[in-house]
Every structure is written in C-alpha cells, then in structure tokens.
Design an enzyme around this catalytic site. Sequence first.
Site, PDB file in Angstrom:
ATOM      1  N   GLU A  92      29.247  -7.277 -10.752  1.00 46.95           N
ATOM      2  CA  GLU A  92      30.062  -6.128 -11.693  1.00 46.95           C
ATOM      3  C   GLU A  92      28.790  -5.349 -12.063  1.00 46.95           C
ATOM      4  O   GLU A  92      27.592  -5.343 -11.668  1.00 46.95           O
ATOM      5  CB  GLU A  92      30.465  -7.021 -13.300  1.00 46.95           C
ATOM      6  CG  GLU A  92      29.053  -7.583 -13.245  1.00 46.95           C
ATOM      7  CD  GLU A  92      29.855  -8.250 -14.615  1.00 46.95           C
ATOM      8  OE1 GLU A  92      29.690  -7.163 -15.962  1.00 46.95           O
ATOM      9  OE2 GLU A  92      29.952  -9.798 -14.769  1.00 46.95           O
ATOM     10  N   ARG A 103      25.584  -3.382 -23.878  1.00 45.64           N
ATOM     11  CA  ARG A 103      26.134  -2.974 -22.975  1.00 45.64           C
ATOM     12  C   ARG A 103      27.875  -2.187 -22.879  1.00 45.64           C
ATOM     13  O   ARG A 103      28.096  -1.978 -21.941  1.00 45.64           O
ATOM     14  CB  ARG A 103      26.368  -4.622 -21.696  1.00 45.64           C
ATOM     15  CG  ARG A 103      25.063  -4.544 -21.033  1.00 45.64           C
ATOM     16  CD  ARG A 103      25.556  -6.062 -20.282  1.00 45.64           C
ATOM     17  NE  ARG A 103      25.754  -5.927 -19.187  1.00 45.64           N
ATOM     18  CZ  ARG A 103      26.707  -6.850 -18.790  1.00 45.64           C
ATOM     19  NH1 ARG A 103      26.784  -7.502 -18.836  1.00 45.64           N
ATOM     20  NH2 ARG A 103      27.508  -6.539 -17.592  1.00 45.64           N
ATOM     21  N   ARG A 107      33.019  -1.342 -17.531  1.00 46.13           N
ATOM     22  CA  ARG A 107      32.687  -1.620 -15.798  1.00 46.13           C
ATOM     23  C   ARG A 107      33.032  -1.285 -14.998  1.00 46.13           C
ATOM     24  O   ARG A 107      34.116  -1.028 -15.109  1.00 46.13           O
ATOM     25  CB  ARG A 107      32.518  -3.616 -15.770  1.00 46.13           C
ATOM     26  CG  ARG A 107      32.098  -4.678 -17.423  1.00 46.13           C
ATOM     27  CD  ARG A 107      31.033  -4.771 -17.249  1.00 46.13           C
ATOM     28  NE  ARG A 107      30.176  -5.111 -17.996  1.00 46.13           N
ATOM     29  CZ  ARG A 107      29.667  -5.099 -19.230  1.00 46.13           C
ATOM     30  NH1 ARG A 107      30.227  -3.565 -20.113  1.00 46.13           N
ATOM     31  NH2 ARG A 107      29.769  -5.904 -20.012  1.00 46.13           N
ATOM     32  N   HIS A 127      36.850  -3.865 -21.267  1.00 47.12           N
ATOM     33  CA  HIS A 127      36.232  -5.452 -20.884  1.00 47.12           C
ATOM     34  C   HIS A 127      37.094  -6.633 -20.295  1.00 47.12           C
ATOM     35  O   HIS A 127      37.076  -7.748 -20.918  1.00 47.12           O
ATOM     36  CB  HIS A 127      35.085  -6.239 -21.738  1.00 47.12           C
ATOM     37  CG  HIS A 127      34.140  -7.008 -21.865  1.00 47.12           C
ATOM     38  ND1 HIS A 127      34.565  -8.766 -21.822  1.00 47.12           N
ATOM     39  CD2 HIS A 127      32.986  -6.708 -21.596  1.00 47.12           C
ATOM     40  CE1 HIS A 127      33.277  -9.325 -21.957  1.00 47.12           C
ATOM     41  NE2 HIS A 127      32.104  -8.266 -21.406  1.00 47.12           N
TER      42      HIS A 127
END
Length: 136
Positions: A92, A103, A107, A127
């Site tokens: 990831e 963060r 992703r 997420h």
Amino acid sequence: MLKAVATRARRAGLLCVLGVAFVVSPVVGHARNSPSTDGSLTPIALAELPPQGRATYALIREGGPFPYEKDATVFGNRERLLPAQQRGYYREYTVRTPGSRNRGARRIVCGGKQPRTPDACYYTSDHYASFRKIVE
C-alpha cells in the site's frame, strides 16, 4: 396538547432514523458492491486519478522515496475486495490528501513480485471500503 407533542416527537424520531438510513446505506452498499459480478473491479484511468494519485503512482514506478513510513508495506486485503493472493503480494501507498493532518483515506494498493513493475494497482478514496483498478 400532550397528544400533539407526542405525535411531533414520534415524527421527529422517525425522520432521524430515516435520515441515518439514507446516509449510511449508500456507504454500506458501495463497500459490498465494489467488485463487479464477474469478479473484476471498476477501472479508473490513470489520467482520472487526482494529481496526488498520479504523483504517488509515479513514485511507485520509480521505487520511491516515499513520504510516509507505512508506504510500500504489506497490505493484508482483509476486506477481501481485491483478488485473492498470498500474503505479501499487495503493498500500500499513501495518496496525499490536501488539508489533511494525517495520511487521509486515499491509497494506491499494488500487487506483484516486482514493486516497480506491479501486476496491477488499485485506487481507493475511502480507506479500503472500495477499490478501482488503475488502467494506463
């Protein structure tokens, strides 16, 4: 008068419950329905990614350096939304979220034996609740 107050309270409670149902149901359904019925994932063109996603993808192809400590670590696919593979297959990477102090939720997850030339990469903006396969 007391009866009117009770009626208003019941209506307000019902509206509250309905409001929560409308807010939550698209999120829950989206996570479950992320893979299509044939087992593939909805594609997203590399050019459609946000600028930060394209920058992260370029870093993956260059082999880094990555800005976050968790980048390039093993992604476990616990949600089982990506095709099944052995542990260690997926890695990831964080896609920066402007204005986020951490963060964020975005992703890119890539799979393959060679991190610079992955077999496939997937983008998530929520997420890991859903994924889209990145196509060049």
